[in-house]
Design a protein around this motif. Structure first.
Motif, short mmCIF file in Angstrom:
data_model
loop_
_atom_site.label_atom_id
_atom_site.label_comp_id
_atom_site.label_asym_id
_atom_site.label_seq_id
_atom_site.Cartn_x
_atom_site.Cartn_y
_atom_site.Cartn_z
N SER A 100 24.17 14.42 34.90
CA SER A 100 24.74 15.06 36.09
C SER A 100 23.67 15.26 37.15
N SER A 101 24.10 15.53 38.38
CA SER A 101 23.14 15.78 39.46
C SER A 101 22.28 17.00 39.15
N GLU A 123 19.38 22.65 36.90
CA GLU A 123 20.41 23.08 35.94
C GLU A 123 20.07 24.44 35.31
#
Lengths: 388, 138
Positions: free
Chosen positions: A118-119, B82
């Motif tokens: 994912s980004s 993230e």
């Protein structure tokens, strides 16, 4: 005395979200046009096969995998890594081996497969190129490092975001004319200026793309060049520079010290200056990076970048064409491939073979590639000369 | 011998803690920011290093006492890595002390857009019982 070395052939995959390919297939796509020109595996003495970040693929010993996949497994190969300068670092390493006489003919290939995560994960991996003890704990992403430069530049030179948006508009204008580009579409000034923020003051259209792709060139020693081409591109100057690991320790945030050192060294080796260049490929991982590059290379004085942009002097018919392939912004930025992609573009422009002739620059004799790693910890500058 | 307290700087989960770094973290747990000073050439480092960048000699930790700084540059991170995505948006700032030393940390109490040159004060934060940090306050 070092032997002269020329780029004699190049190949380039389509850049983009390449869910139809992984690292190995992208490499085959980049080598195939070179093979089709007659530079088959038996003519290559050795290779440098590189990518920047193994986290993206999970593949260890990747150069062995690539060499095997493209049929170079019986020839010596190695991988070079230095973040986003991996491509030109590979070219620098190969140039040294050929110039010294270790090999006559080498394949230099850069690749990155980034879109299988994912980004947010890709952003996580790239943030790990900051200092893991003192920067990473504060969540400084790759765009955040450049946003720190942008905030400082805007304050120091009273620049508005309009200038950065104009750079993005230019990059997309040329990317839209490049069939190899990841995001080949025009972007309006309003879109570029008002896009969703990523790391303020930088927005979506200030940021390069998370791209899959590969690019390759073959270099040869001077006495072997004619076997491969009558249109060589000589490597005339190479400069490399480095900067402090932590961005807070840089003497300035409106310049990349390593880029200045690399440019100076490359011009000295070439016996040329910025005024001699007919085109430059700069490392526009972010629009602010392109602006700072104009100044670090010496195309304009410090603080004069915005004026250069305002006057559209970086367009293909301007004073100094910059990133007429769309740059990292629109063509895309597969980390390990980028430096080789810059080299490929200069070779195509010198040959009058820009993929879309609407973006062909007239009569390119000298071209410069400026490739920056992370936020400036690594920089390579190459000066190429048309040899025909 | 007292058991080593498990501590982390900011949102790091780095478990590769050396005795020197542990000493830094334990001081931070007491709201003290430590610099390092080379035992041979007296060069100072902030953040601290165990080895001198100039002569590679051992450094010792000493308390860094400056508290007032100016905003050298900043970024408002909207799209985060993230590991910090749940914390976004957050502001990362480089502050510059009168001595010229700089420090990178979050600004945690902003009510309006930051401006380069604005005054900052150094503060401390205990994020939870293991995570602690220094921070900038306006």
């Amino acid at each position: 005395m070092a032997r002269k070395v020329a780029v004699v052939a190049g190949g380039h995959s389509k850049f983009g979200k390449r869910y139809d390919a992984t690292m190995r297939e992208l490499c085959a796509e980049a080598y195939k046009p070179i093979y089709d020109e007659g530079i088959t595996q038996d003519k290559i003495d050795a290779s440098v096969l590189s990518y920047a970040a193994s986290q993206f693929t999970g593949q260890g010993a990747g150069s062995a995998l690539i060499a095997d996949y493209i049929g170079l497994h019986e020839k010596p190969h190695l991988r070079v890594e230095s973040a986003c300068t991996t491509g030109t670092a590979s070219l620098r390493a190969a140039w040294g081996m050929v110039a010294a006489g270790l090999y006559d003919v080498m394949l230099v290939l850069g690749v990155e497969q980034m879109n299988r995560v994912s980004s947010a994960t890709a952003t996580e991996y790239m943030s790990q190129a900051g200092d893991m003890r003192w920067e990473y704990p504060f969540g400084i992403s790759f765009p955040a490092f450049y946003a720190l430069m942008a905030s400082k530049y805007m304050a120091e030179y009273n620049m508005s975001h309009d200038t950065l948006a104009q750079i993005s508009v230019k990059s997309h204008h040329y990317g839209a004319q490049n069939p190899k580009a990841h995001l080949p579409k025009e972007v309006s000034f309003e879109e570029a200026n008002n896009a969703v923020p990523i790391c303020r003051p930088l927005n979506l259209y200030d940021c390069s793309l998370i791209t899959d792709g590969a690019a390759a060139v073959v270099i040869a020693a001077e006495d072997r060049v004619k076997e491969f081409t009558d249109r060589p591109m000589w490597i005339r100057g190479i400069g490399a520079g480095a900067s402090e690991m932590m961005i807070q320790d840089r003497p300035s945030l409106t310049s990349i010290p390593g880029a200045k050192r690399a440019s100076k060294a490359a011009f000295e080796m070439a016996g040329l200056g910025p005024e001699d260049m007919n085109m430059v490929q700069v490392h526009d991982c972010f629009t602010i990076a392109e602006l700072i590059a104009y100044e670090d290379i010496g195309i304009v004085e410090p603080g004069k970048g915005p004026e250069f942009v305002e006057n559209k002097e970086m367009y293909h018919d301007g004073r100094m064409p910059v990133n007429i392939d769309g740059g990292l912004k629109s063509k895309g930025h597969p980390l390990g491939a980028t430096g080789i992609s810059m080299t490929y573009e200069i070779m195509k422009q010198m040959r009058g073979e820009a993929e879309n002739q609407s973006r062909q620059i007239k009569d390119v004799k000298y071209g410069l590639a400026h490739n920056v790693g992370q936020s400036g910890q690594f920089v390579n500058v190459f000066i190429f000369e048309r040899g025909f | 011998m007292a058991e080593k307290k498990e501590l982390y700087l900011g949102y790091s989960t780095d478990k590769a803690i050396t005795p020197f770094y542990q000493e830094f973290l334990e001081a931070l747990d007491q709201d003290k920011l430590m610099k390092s000073v080379c035992t041979q050439c007296s060069t100072e480092f902030l953040p601290p290093r165990q080895h001198c960048q100039k002569c590679l000699s051992e450094c010792k930790l000493e308390e860094f006492t400056e508290r007032e700084a100016k905003l050298h540059s900043f970024v408002i991170v909207e799209f985060a890595p993230e590991s910090l995505s749940s914390k976004a948006p957050y502001v990362v700032a480089i502050g510059e002390f009168p001595s010229g030393r700089r420090l990178t940390a979050h600004i945690t109490n902003l009510m309006s857009m930051p401006e380069v040159g604005m005054p900052l004060k150094l503060g401390f934060e205990h994020i939870d019982d293991k995570k602690l940090s220094y921070k900038w306050l306006v």
